[in-house]
Design a protein around this motif. Structure first.
Motif, PDB file in Angstrom:
ATOM      1  N   ARG A   1       1.023  -1.403  -0.323  1.00 52.92           N
ATOM      2  CA  ARG A   1      -0.085   0.161  -0.069  1.00 52.92           C
ATOM      3  C   ARG A   1       0.533   1.080   0.063  1.00 52.92           C
TER       4      ARG A   1
ATOM      5  N   ARG B   1       1.902   1.709  -3.390  1.00 52.57           N
ATOM      6  CA  ARG B   1       1.310   2.422  -4.614  1.00 52.57           C
ATOM      7  C   ARG B   1       1.209   3.935  -4.078  1.00 52.57           C
TER       8      ARG B   1
ATOM      9  N   ALA C   1       1.363   6.821  -6.323  1.00 54.78           N
ATOM     10  CA  ALA C   1       0.112   7.926  -6.427  1.00 54.78           C
ATOM     11  C   ALA C   1       0.037   9.056  -6.362  1.00 54.78           C
TER      12      ALA C   1
ATOM     13  N   PRO D   1      -5.253  12.101  -7.807  1.00 58.48           N
ATOM     14  CA  PRO D   1      -6.020  10.466  -7.504  1.00 58.48           C
ATOM     15  C   PRO D   1      -7.541  10.670  -6.698  1.00 58.48           C
TER      16      PRO D   1
ATOM     17  N   ARG E   1      -7.283   6.248  -3.721  1.00 63.73           N
ATOM     18  CA  ARG E   1      -5.873   5.739  -4.546  1.00 63.73           C
ATOM     19  C   ARG E   1      -4.481   6.195  -3.916  1.00 63.73           C
TER      20      ARG E   1
ATOM     21  N   GLN F   1      -6.067   1.655  -4.157  1.00 65.78           N
ATOM     22  CA  GLN F   1      -6.042   1.184  -5.828  1.00 65.78           C
ATOM     23  C   GLN F   1      -4.262   0.989  -6.748  1.00 65.78           C
TER      24      GLN F   1
END
Length: 447
Positions: A137, A140, A144, A438, A442, A447
């Protein structure tokens, strides 16, 4: 062969009977002195034997006694041997049963620590997987944040293409710079958190490996002790192993053995708790950073909206002033034509002055100014004897004013174009690009 007066039984060995106590008949036969004895010269050669009858009897009695004593001793030894054999058999069985019980108790202890270690291994495995998911996470979320940062930098670069005088350091630029700095700080925080998560994952795996090694030893020991517990006297794979009863120098005690597993589990629990706390911290960081980014994004959007309102208002005002300026230009052109006509027609100066005052009273807002032309017209009314030179002079001033109005018109048109360009940049370029910002999920790394 039996002897009168002597009983051979299994009773304790009898005492030797002295010769003097034997019955007379036996005594006579033994001594060979009765009336029928064959003593004489004919038996002289036979009287040279080495043993006497009493010695012979004593010798036999001694053999009897020795045999009886040996049998009695043997019987006692046999009975004692049977007792010892029974006792040792019972002792061996009882000792073996007690050893089996001790091995069983040891199996329970091993099973307990094996189960605790297995549970800890499973917990650490699950916790490590959860922490790895949190690390994913974070990664990500870092990816992001690149989109908002590129949007902010693109907005700043687009706004650099604004034309003067709209190229100002306004609230929008300040919020964009805050957004870019916030994103960079968040990226650094997330990267540091990723490193911390990687270190914690490695610690979890190290302690899991330690517990697995301890668990493996417990499994092997459990299998060995379980096999030992199944051994009995009917087992076919037992044999002598000399010197096995000697303790090894490196052998542990039950206390140190239990403490070893307890310390491994304690350290694993400590790392698991640290991992749980780190996961909670990651959750808070991702939630807070996502919220901060969205809040800053909203502040930037609000600043854009306000700036667009200001630009729209300024553009409308400029257009309004342009409209009035164009009207004023037309009025001034008419005024010039009137001056020329006044000069040409030499109309009454008072009439001309009053008409001009009347016409100029329609000038809007700040242009309703007591300028030189106004003073001139007032003085013209006061001075009815104004000459034609004054009219020419006024004509020159009106023409200059017309040129000034033309300049103002060009400036206004340029400013309107500048405002239109700024509105295009902020609305069509920046705001359209920011629509790809975003979502908070996200940014939180989901995501």
């Amino acid at each position: 062969m039996s002897y009168p007066g002597i009983l051979l039984t299994k009773e304790p060995a009898p005492q030797t009977i002295p010769v003097s106590e034997l019955p007379m008949k036996v005594y006579e036969v033994a001594l060979n002195t009765g009336p029928d004895s064959s003593s004489g010269l004919a038996t002289a050669g036979f009287r040279t034997a080495k043993y006497l009858p009493e010695e012979w009897n004593q010798h036999n009695y001694a053999r009897y006694h020795e045999a009886f004593a040996d049998r009695d001793h043997s019987e006692r030894v046999r009975i004692e041997s049977q007792n010892v054999a029974a006792f040792t058999a019972e002792l061996a069985q009882r000792t073996q049963e007690d050893s089996t019980i001790k091995v069983g108790e040891r199996l329970q202890d091993i099973h307990f620590w094996k189960s605790e270690l297995q549970r800890e291994i499973e917990d650490l495995t699950e916790e490590t997987n959860l922490l790895a998911a949190q690390k994913l996470r974070l990664e990500r979320a870092i990816d992001a944040t690149e989109i908002p940062y590129s949007i902010a930098m693109d907005n700043l670069q687009c706004r650099e293409r604004r034309l003067p005088p709209d190229l100002v350091k306004d609230q929008v630029e300040a919020e964009l710079l805050k957004e870019a700095e916030l994103i960079r700080n968040i990226q650094e925080l997330l990267k540091r958190t990723v490193k911390q998560a990687i270190n914690q994952i490695q610690l979890n795996r190290d302690h899991k490996e330690i517990c697995e090694m301890d668990w493996s030893d417990k499994v092997e020991t459990y299998n060995i002790d379980e096999k030992c517990g199944r051994y009995n006297n009917q087992s076919t794979n037992i044999q002598f192993h000399p010197n096995t009863s000697r303790f090894e120098d490196s052998a542990s005690t039950p206390e140190t053995w239990a403490k070893h597993s307890h310390d491994n589990i304690y350290r694993a629990e400590r790392e698991k708790l640290a991992s749980i706390n780190l996961r909670a911290l990651i959750d808070n960081i991702l939630r807070d950073t996502a919220e901060d980014l969205r809040m800053q994004c909203n502040r930037v959007n609000e600043a854009f909206a306000k700036q667009l309102e200001v630009l729209e208002d300024a553009k409308h005002k400029l257009e309004h002033h342009l409209k009035k300026t164009l009207k004023e230009i037309g009025d001034q052109e008419h005024n010039i034509e009137a001056l020329k006509q006044a000069i040409k027609d030499k109309e009454t100066p008072l009439k001309v002055a009053q008409t001009r005052l009347y016409d100029r009273s329609f000038r809007p807002n700040v242009d309703l100014c007591r300028d030189a032309a106004q003073f001139r017209l007032v003085s013209e009314i006061e001075e009815l004897t104004a000459s034609i030179e004054a009219l020419k002079k006024k004509l020159l001033e009106s023409e200059q004013a017309l040129r000034n109005l033309d300049d103002s018109r060009m400036h206004l048109e340029k400013e309107i174009a500048v405002k239109a360009n700024s509105i295009f940049i902020d609305r069509q370029k920046c705001m359209a690009h920011r629509s790809r910002y975003p979502t908070i999920l996200r940014l939180a790394g989901y995501q």
